[in-house]
Enzyme design. Structure first.
Site, PDB file in Angstrom:
ATOM      1  N   GLU A  98      -4.871   2.369  -4.076  1.00  0.00           N
ATOM      2  CA  GLU A  98      -3.403   2.414  -4.045  1.00  0.00           C
ATOM      3  C   GLU A  98      -2.807   1.129  -3.459  1.00  0.00           C
ATOM      4  O   GLU A  98      -1.626   1.079  -3.116  1.00  0.00           O
ATOM      5  CB  GLU A  98      -2.926   3.621  -3.233  1.00  0.00           C
ATOM      6  CG  GLU A  98      -3.232   3.563  -1.743  1.00  0.00           C
ATOM      7  CD  GLU A  98      -4.601   4.137  -1.386  1.00  0.00           C
ATOM      8  OE1 GLU A  98      -4.780   4.530  -0.220  1.00  0.00           O
ATOM      9  OE2 GLU A  98      -5.479   4.183  -2.272  1.00  0.00           O
ATOM     10  N   ASP A 122      -2.445   9.545 -10.441  1.00  0.00           N
ATOM     11  CA  ASP A 122      -2.416   8.479 -11.445  1.00  0.00           C
ATOM     12  C   ASP A 122      -0.994   8.217 -11.936  1.00  0.00           C
ATOM     13  O   ASP A 122      -0.609   7.070 -12.169  1.00  0.00           O
ATOM     14  CB  ASP A 122      -3.311   8.855 -12.632  1.00  0.00           C
ATOM     15  CG  ASP A 122      -4.792   8.789 -12.290  1.00  0.00           C
ATOM     16  OD1 ASP A 122      -5.130   8.221 -11.232  1.00  0.00           O
ATOM     17  OD2 ASP A 122      -5.604   9.306 -13.080  1.00  0.00           O
ATOM     18  N   ASP A 156       0.851  -1.184   0.000  1.00  0.00           N
ATOM     19  CA  ASP A 156       0.000   0.000   0.000  1.00  0.00           C
ATOM     20  C   ASP A 156       0.893   1.242   0.000  1.00  0.00           C
ATOM     21  O   ASP A 156       1.841   1.340   0.792  1.00  0.00           O
ATOM     22  CB  ASP A 156      -0.907   0.016   1.228  1.00  0.00           C
ATOM     23  CG  ASP A 156      -1.943   1.118   1.168  1.00  0.00           C
ATOM     24  OD1 ASP A 156      -3.000   0.885   0.568  1.00  0.00           O
ATOM     25  OD2 ASP A 156      -1.680   2.205   1.719  1.00  0.00           O
ATOM     26  N   ASN A 191      -3.026  12.907  -3.738  1.00  0.00           N
ATOM     27  CA  ASN A 191      -4.209  13.275  -4.520  1.00  0.00           C
ATOM     28  C   ASN A 191      -4.755  14.644  -4.111  1.00  0.00           C
ATOM     29  O   ASN A 191      -5.114  15.468  -4.960  1.00  0.00           O
ATOM     30  CB  ASN A 191      -5.298  12.220  -4.366  1.00  0.00           C
ATOM     31  CG  ASN A 191      -5.135  11.057  -5.324  1.00  0.00           C
ATOM     32  OD1 ASN A 191      -4.531  11.197  -6.386  1.00  0.00           O
ATOM     33  ND2 ASN A 191      -5.659   9.911  -4.953  1.00  0.00           N
TER      34      ASN A 191
END
Length: 410
Positions: free
Chosen positions: A310, A285, A268, A276
């Site tokens: 993620e 992205d 992770d 973000n």
């Protein structure tokens, strides 16, 4: 999307293997029963028809229009083999196809997929119709000319040999180089199919006119396109489009086929929500895409999957936990040390300049991310794969609790 050199090489081996098998089979065609040989031309039309149906169903305009061109060339070759009225017109069209097919294959390879019944799809259709009208005009002109007026290439064709115009072979070679580069860069199975089509056409045009060669390699071209569409559709279902790694669906199916001994690692990206929120989802992205690329290079037989958001999973069949821990520590350190250059409007185009900035030689904005990893092992198969996933996820949570950017194992 593929990332390793071996997987990229497979894209080129796919059409090569089909064409090589067909070439080797040529001497044995004479041994087939006449009923089978009579069916061969129909097999070509059947393959093209099936390809047109699937490309129409999947809304793949690039494949659809290239198949239309191949179908027209196949029909013209069939009429040429039968002879009769309009022979010189068919010969002239045949000679023009040695230009149209490679050029159109290259153009459609470089175009983006925009569907059939869209504005772009309609424009592409009109483009092909205009080419068809040019062929009709040239054919009418050829009918009014003598056979000698069609040039040396046509006289050789009438004598049973095929000599390409001087520019045709360099043109095909140049188109092949362009499609090959596009295939390597974009890692697209459809692009590799276009390369296979071009190779099949080169075999057809560089050999004396023969119904067997034309039929066999047009069948091969149609088969390559057909299989590439099926493989591409499989990739869409089982491969994550953003990162290029395998999808959650593929992960769930792979779990059912694992043996008794394997290791699962759950990964992770740390504080990804902050990336973000601060930089925007486009940058997020990019980070996911680059992190996925780093994970794909893990080696040791590990298969990488995007588990969700993620979070990623890597499955190591028939590996020990100690071996996987060493691999994951190396991967964690690699990701932590890598500076992700943010791709924005002022992003430098030359790759060398981008690499220089990424390693501290420029002023480009870069960010770093870390990854937490949890590992669980199945030794005797007593625990189900789902239980191993839960155990690895628990270890991932423990790595988060201990400060992130670390590897924990059960």
């Amino acid at each position: 999307m593929y990332s390793t050199f071996t997987q990229k090489l497979t894209l080129f081996l796919f059409p090569s293997a089909i064409l090589a098998a067909l070439y080797v089979s040529l001497p044995f065609l004479g041994m087939l029963p006449f009923s089978w040989r009579d069916f061969m031309p129909y097999a070509v039309y059947l393959t093209f028809s099936l390809g047109l149906f699937l490309s129409f169903h999947f809304n793949r305009s690039r494949v659809f229009f290239v198949l239309l061109l191949l179908l027209a060339f196949c029909w013209n070759s069939d009429m040429l083999a039968r002879g009769g009225d309009g022979f010189s017109a068919l010969q002239r069209i045949d000679s023009i196809f040695c230009y149209l097919l490679p050029i159109n294959s290259t153009l459609f390879c470089l175009m983006r997929e925009k569907g059939i019944f869209t504005d772009a799809g309609c424009k592409r259709f009109v483009f092909l119709v205009l080419q068809a009208l040019v062929l009709v005009i040239l054919a009418k002109t050829a009918q009014a000319d003598s056979l000698e007026a069609t040039g040396l290439w046509l006289r050789n064709a009438a004598a049973g040999t095929r000599e390409l115009p001087r520019i045709a072979l360099p043109l095909m070679t140049g188109c092949g180089v362009i499609i090959g580069i596009a295939t390597y860069v974009r890692h697209s199975i459809i692009d590799s199919a276009f390369l296979g089509i071009l190779a099949a056409l080169m075999i057809i045009f560089t050999h004396p006119p023969s119904a067997d060669i034309t039929t066999v390699f047009l069948f091969g071209a149609g088969l390559i396109l057909l299989l590439s569409m099926l493989q591409d559709s499989h990739n869409m279902a089982y491969r994550d489009d953003l990162t290029g790694v395998l999808s959650r669906r593929a992960f769930n199916e792979h779990l059912n086929g694992l043996g008794r001994r394997y290791v699962i690692a759950m990964l992770d990206l740390d504080h990804f929500k902050r990336v973000n929120d601060f930089y925007g989802h486009d940058v997020g992205d990019q980070v996911l895409r680059l992190a996925g690329a780093k994970m794909l290079s893990v080696g040791s037989g590990g298969r990488v999957y995007r588990y969700g958001g993620e979070e990623f999973a890597i499955v190591f069949p028939r590996k020990s936990k100690d071996h996987v821990i060493a691999c994951m520590e190396e991967l964690r350190a690699t990701i932590a040390a890598y500076r992700f250059a943010i791709r924005g409007p002022n992003r430098p185009d030359p790759p060398r300049e981008g690499a220089r900035n990424r390693y501290g030689g420029g002023a480009e904005t870069c960010i770093s991310v870390t990854v937490s990893i949890g590992i669980a092992e199945s030794v005797d198969g007593k625990a189900s794969p789902r239980e191993i996933v839960v155990a690895a996820d628990t270890e991932l949570y423990r790595a988060k609790q201990r400060g992130r950017n670390r590897v924990c194992s059960s």
